[in-house]
Design an enzyme around this catalytic site. Sequence first.
Site, PDB file in Angstrom:
ATOM      1  N   LYS A   1      -8.115   5.908 -42.092  1.00 48.43           N
ATOM      2  CA  LYS A   1      -8.903   4.788 -42.594  1.00 48.43           C
ATOM      3  C   LYS A   1      -9.145   5.019 -44.079  1.00 48.43           C
ATOM      4  O   LYS A   1      -9.078   6.168 -44.552  1.00 48.43           O
ATOM      5  CB  LYS A   1     -10.251   4.735 -41.852  1.00 48.43           C
ATOM      6  CG  LYS A   1     -10.896   3.372 -41.818  1.00 48.43           C
ATOM      7  CD  LYS A   1     -10.440   2.517 -40.655  1.00 48.43           C
ATOM      8  CE  LYS A   1     -11.114   1.173 -40.660  1.00 48.43           C
ATOM      9  NZ  LYS A   1     -10.803   0.380 -39.484  1.00 48.43           N
TER      10      LYS A   1
ATOM     11  N   LYS B   1      -8.135   4.752 -30.790  1.00 49.75           N
ATOM     12  CA  LYS B   1      -7.672   3.369 -30.596  1.00 49.75           C
ATOM     13  C   LYS B   1      -6.145   3.321 -30.500  1.00 49.75           C
ATOM     14  O   LYS B   1      -5.593   2.622 -29.644  1.00 49.75           O
ATOM     15  CB  LYS B   1      -8.179   2.512 -31.764  1.00 49.75           C
ATOM     16  CG  LYS B   1      -7.957   1.051 -31.589  1.00 49.75           C
ATOM     17  CD  LYS B   1      -8.826   0.267 -32.562  1.00 49.75           C
ATOM     18  CE  LYS B   1      -8.505  -1.206 -32.484  1.00 49.75           C
ATOM     19  NZ  LYS B   1      -9.464  -2.036 -33.188  1.00 49.75           N
TER      20      LYS B   1
ATOM     21  N   SER C   1     -14.872  -8.232 -28.463  1.00 50.30           N
ATOM     22  CA  SER C   1     -14.028  -7.704 -29.545  1.00 50.30           C
ATOM     23  C   SER C   1     -14.771  -6.855 -30.562  1.00 50.30           C
ATOM     24  O   SER C   1     -14.142  -6.119 -31.326  1.00 50.30           O
ATOM     25  CB  SER C   1     -13.369  -8.864 -30.303  1.00 50.30           C
ATOM     26  OG  SER C   1     -14.314  -9.496 -31.149  1.00 50.30           O
TER      27      SER C   1
ATOM     28  N   PHE D   1     -20.740  -8.228 -34.298  1.00 47.69           N
ATOM     29  CA  PHE D   1     -20.969  -6.987 -35.058  1.00 47.69           C
ATOM     30  C   PHE D   1     -21.263  -5.839 -34.100  1.00 47.69           C
ATOM     31  O   PHE D   1     -21.444  -6.055 -32.888  1.00 47.69           O
ATOM     32  CB  PHE D   1     -22.130  -7.192 -36.050  1.00 47.69           C
ATOM     33  CG  PHE D   1     -23.370  -7.745 -35.418  1.00 47.69           C
ATOM     34  CD1 PHE D   1     -24.338  -6.906 -34.898  1.00 47.69           C
ATOM     35  CD2 PHE D   1     -23.565  -9.122 -35.313  1.00 47.69           C
ATOM     36  CE1 PHE D   1     -25.475  -7.416 -34.304  1.00 47.69           C
ATOM     37  CE2 PHE D   1     -24.697  -9.644 -34.724  1.00 47.69           C
ATOM     38  CZ  PHE D   1     -25.659  -8.793 -34.216  1.00 47.69           C
TER      39      PHE D   1
HETATM   40  P1  NAD Z   1     -15.469 -13.145 -38.133  1.00 43.69           P
HETATM   41  O1  NAD Z   1     -16.165 -12.683 -39.377  1.00 43.69           O
HETATM   42  O2  NAD Z   1     -14.409 -14.176 -38.246  1.00 43.69           O
HETATM   43  O3  NAD Z   1     -16.532 -13.663 -37.043  1.00 43.69           O
HETATM   44  C1  NAD Z   1     -17.781 -13.093 -36.844  1.00 43.69           C
HETATM   45  C2  NAD Z   1     -18.712 -14.218 -36.430  1.00 43.69           C
HETATM   46  O4  NAD Z   1     -19.979 -13.645 -36.088  1.00 43.69           O
HETATM   47  C3  NAD Z   1     -18.968 -15.230 -37.542  1.00 43.69           C
HETATM   48  O5  NAD Z   1     -18.748 -16.545 -37.061  1.00 43.69           O
HETATM   49  C4  NAD Z   1     -20.410 -14.983 -37.914  1.00 43.69           C
HETATM   50  O6  NAD Z   1     -21.076 -16.164 -38.360  1.00 43.69           O
HETATM   51  C5  NAD Z   1     -20.991 -14.498 -36.595  1.00 43.69           C
HETATM   52  N1  NAD Z   1     -22.230 -13.774 -36.717  1.00 43.69           N
HETATM   53  C6  NAD Z   1     -22.657 -12.968 -37.719  1.00 43.69           C
HETATM   54  N2  NAD Z   1     -23.890 -12.527 -37.462  1.00 43.69           N
HETATM   55  C7  NAD Z   1     -24.266 -13.051 -36.277  1.00 43.69           C
HETATM   56  C8  NAD Z   1     -25.442 -12.963 -35.493  1.00 43.69           C
HETATM   57  N3  NAD Z   1     -26.507 -12.264 -35.879  1.00 43.69           N
HETATM   58  N4  NAD Z   1     -25.479 -13.617 -34.307  1.00 43.69           N
HETATM   59  C9  NAD Z   1     -24.397 -14.345 -33.922  1.00 43.69           C
HETATM   60  N5  NAD Z   1     -23.269 -14.490 -34.625  1.00 43.69           N
HETATM   61  C10 NAD Z   1     -23.203 -13.833 -35.799  1.00 43.69           C
HETATM   62  O7  NAD Z   1     -14.903 -11.814 -37.485  1.00 43.69           O
HETATM   63  P2  NAD Z   1     -13.758 -11.693 -36.381  1.00 43.69           P
HETATM   64  O8  NAD Z   1     -12.468 -11.399 -37.034  1.00 43.69           O
HETATM   65  O9  NAD Z   1     -13.873 -12.832 -35.418  1.00 43.69           O
HETATM   66  O10 NAD Z   1     -14.200 -10.333 -35.657  1.00 43.69           O
HETATM   67  C11 NAD Z   1     -15.286 -10.320 -34.747  1.00 43.69           C
HETATM   68  C12 NAD Z   1     -15.566  -8.890 -34.327  1.00 43.69           C
HETATM   69  O11 NAD Z   1     -14.385  -8.336 -33.734  1.00 43.69           O
HETATM   70  C13 NAD Z   1     -15.921  -7.956 -35.481  1.00 43.69           C
HETATM   71  O12 NAD Z   1     -16.814  -6.966 -35.007  1.00 43.69           O
HETATM   72  C14 NAD Z   1     -14.591  -7.294 -35.820  1.00 43.69           C
HETATM   73  O13 NAD Z   1     -14.772  -6.017 -36.413  1.00 43.69           O
HETATM   74  C15 NAD Z   1     -13.979  -7.168 -34.451  1.00 43.69           C
HETATM   75  N6  NAD Z   1     -12.509  -7.079 -34.472  1.00 43.69           N
HETATM   76  C16 NAD Z   1     -11.779  -8.093 -35.018  1.00 43.69           C
HETATM   77  C17 NAD Z   1     -10.392  -7.991 -35.041  1.00 43.69           C
HETATM   78  C18 NAD Z   1      -9.525  -9.089 -35.622  1.00 43.69           C
HETATM   79  O14 NAD Z   1      -8.309  -9.045 -35.436  1.00 43.69           O
HETATM   80  N7  NAD Z   1     -10.099 -10.077 -36.322  1.00 43.69           N
HETATM   81  C19 NAD Z   1      -9.750  -6.874 -34.485  1.00 43.69           C
HETATM   82  C20 NAD Z   1     -10.530  -5.862 -33.902  1.00 43.69           C
HETATM   83  C21 NAD Z   1     -11.913  -5.982 -33.913  1.00 43.69           C
END
Ligand code: NAD
Length: 370
Positions: A80, A68, A264, A244
Amino acid sequence: MNMDMFERISEHQQVLFCNDQATGLKAIIAIHNTTLGPALGGCRMQPYESVDAALEDVLRLSKGMTYKCAAADVDFGGGKAVIIGDPAKDKNPELFRAFGQFVESLNGRFYTGTDMGTTPGDFVHALKETNCIVGVEEEYGGSGDSSVPTALGVIYGVKATNQAVWGTSDLGDKTYAIQGLGKVGAKVAEHLLQEGANLYVTDISQSAIDDVLSKAKQYNGFVKVVNDKEIYSVDADVFVPCAFGGVINDETIEQLKVRAVAGSANNQLLDIHHGKILQEKGILYAPDYIVNAGGLIQVADELYEPNKARVLRKTKAIYTSLLDVFQESMNSGICTVEASNLLCERRIESRSQRNSFFSHMKRPKWAVRN
Ligand code: NAD
């Protein structure tokens, strides 16, 4: 002498088991590769069922960070940490201070911050023991909410994907299936609505859905809510996973009607061979670790003189990085994730010829107050 453990960590440079009797901290820090610079990667807290499972996770995640960082062209390597424990029950300030002391003992070889199960607030405690912490709130010297650049990066990732599939990077005349409307997904949805796109969305949180529906009203956009199973089979152009990992698997690939996947969520492919199956089906896959690098770019930038313009420029460069990957994939006939891994390995290999000093990056310790 039993060499099993060394075989298991043979791809890694260092693995540190952290045990603090006073706080009960049990953590593992893994440093995969520091060719490009000191290791950088979040710290996950989870009630792992065994030390073995925690070790497996930290080895896999730290290796992923090497790729990454290389893809995002930041001068950091892969690392990590995992804390073995239940985030709902086992957290306390002293535990994170103890963790901070272990990070400090690495003397600038490893920088860390939030990941699943940990928050910026937890790391304010660790920051009292080490300056090798990123991503805390701005009042503590961090760069704040990383989901803002992550979402922007996703938008540039989708633009590049559209360019490769339809010959135009326009976002507006397409239909997107967004899975997960959390911190990143909601921002991506809003941006796409602003551009005039149509959306299918799903989330298990009704409030997250309500927020997007109110945005749809604001922009006069089309949003159809579907359940968590239906999202894979809707009649959309691009699938945007933002919830996820493992969502591209044997079962879901069968259902996909889209021409592309770009979102994402980390580790979207259940296995790398699912990248090949997508390719065979004519679905363009934008590798997740390139698309979602905006947050990494922001926290990496903290360790220099922070500069929002530079973060923006590097986040926008996700567009060209992806086009390079798509081109490499076309030229060599390999799937996009293999092409991406190859480009990263070349970048690391070319840098491994040069000695690099990175101790200058260690920033002054912030005065942290409660
Ligand atoms: P978040 O926890 O704010 O959002 C995740 C959303 O997914 C929540 O609204 C949750 O209710 C929903 N969700 C959970 N299970 C679900 C299902 N079965 N069906 C539909 N929706 C479901 O997380 P985030 O920060 O928005 O991150 C989202 C993804 O992006 C994650 O995989 C995270 O690892 C990845 N990511 C995030 C960042 C960041 O800066 N926040 C950076 C890199 C990668």
